[in-house]
Enzyme design. Structure first.
Site, PDB file in Angstrom:
ATOM      1  N   MET A  11       0.859  -1.189   0.000  1.00 47.62           N
ATOM      2  CA  MET A  11       0.000   0.000   0.000  1.00 47.62           C
ATOM      3  C   MET A  11       0.895   1.239   0.000  1.00 47.62           C
ATOM      4  SD  MET A  11      -2.825  -1.070   2.740  1.00 47.62           S
ATOM      5  CE  MET A  11      -3.622  -2.640   2.579  1.00 47.62           C
ATOM      6  N   SER A  16      -1.821   3.270  -7.908  1.00 47.36           N
ATOM      7  CA  SER A  16      -2.966   3.924  -8.565  1.00 47.36           C
ATOM      8  C   SER A  16      -2.542   5.244  -9.220  1.00 47.36           C
ATOM      9  CB  SER A  16      -4.092   4.182  -7.561  1.00 47.36           C
ATOM     10  OG  SER A  16      -4.491   2.966  -6.983  1.00 47.36           O
ATOM     11  N   GLU A  81      -6.208  -2.392  -8.279  1.00 45.32           N
ATOM     12  CA  GLU A  81      -6.514  -3.308  -7.159  1.00 45.32           C
ATOM     13  C   GLU A  81      -6.769  -4.732  -7.672  1.00 45.32           C
ATOM     14  OE1 GLU A  81      -6.074  -2.337  -4.171  1.00 45.32           O
ATOM     15  OE2 GLU A  81      -6.513  -0.191  -4.057  1.00 45.32           O
ATOM     16  N   GLN A  83      -5.587  -7.485  -7.053  1.00 45.06           N
ATOM     17  CA  GLN A  83      -5.578  -8.602  -6.094  1.00 45.06           C
ATOM     18  C   GLN A  83      -6.976  -9.001  -5.653  1.00 45.06           C
ATOM     19  OE1 GLN A  83      -4.534  -5.527  -5.294  1.00 45.06           O
ATOM     20  NE2 GLN A  83      -5.683  -4.898  -3.494  1.00 45.06           N
TER      21      GLN A  83
END
Ligand SMILES: [Zn+2]
Length: 205
Positions: A11, A16, A81, A83
């Protein structure tokens, strides 16, 4: 046949934001692109991909990729995202790359807060043509090692072990190096210092 790329990191490793910059550059050079994200990721928006530094990208939220068909004109697919999709969904992306000229860029986490691979990420590590680690430093004070793991904790600094891999925004996370992950995760009495939690809680508000 086109390439399937996997950009992976912890993270806050600008995944992004990088996706948004790529979308911007594709638009500038008149390349046709589309962005998708899992419907479970509605943390900031149901439709936009929003990076922590505020870059927004228009996207379509999908439960799965069973019926997904890119537009005929699309040259690039951006997946945020990743995952949170399934390994079957990754097979679908690989099929699209193999049967079209659409290059696919996937962005996501490699491991969850228990140190295990997400199924979609495991599949991408096996299937992707190109792997791109995105590096950022460990968030523990005075550590300059690369962050590779996540520690999940509650408001009192207690470390949360086990639990659901797919938990968006319900608890707090810290991106840490492997050494700090094991020091904290493997020690039942370990606790994050309250001050570190408070700083982190403020940052994520
Ligand atoms: Zn560290």
């Amino acid at each position: 046949m086109a390439k399937l790329h996997f950009y992976y990191g912890v993270m806050s490793s600008s995944k992004s934001a990088m996706l948004g910059i790529n979308a911007f550059n594709f638009s500038r050079t008149d390349n046709k692109w589309e962005a998708i994200k899992p419907a479970t990721d509605n943390r900031d928006s149901d439709t936009d991909i929003v990076s922590r530094i505020g870059i927004k990208t228009k996207a379509t939220a999908l439960q799965n990729l069973d019926d997904y068909k890119p537009k005929r004109s699309t040259q690039f697919i951006l997946v945020d995202e990743v995952q949170f999709f399934s390994s079957k969904d990754i097979e679908k992306l690989a099929q699209i790359a193999d049967s079209t000229n659409i290059t696919i860029f996937c962005y996501g986490l490699k491991v969850d807060s228990n140190g295990n691979l997400f199924p979609a990420s495991a599949k991408l590590l096996a299937e992707a043509d190109e792997l791109h680690p995105m590096e950022t430093v460990c968030e523990m004070p005075h550590c300059s090692a690369m962050a590779s793991h996540h520690i999940r904790f509650d408001e009192q600094g207690n470390i949360i072990r086990g639990g659901n891999q797919v938990e968006v925004g319900a608890s707090q996370y810290k991106s840490v190096c492997r050494k700090h992950f094991h020091e904290l995760y493997d020690n039942p009495s370990a606790k994050l210092y309250k001050r570190i939690c408070e700083i982190n809680l403020q940052k994520t508000k």
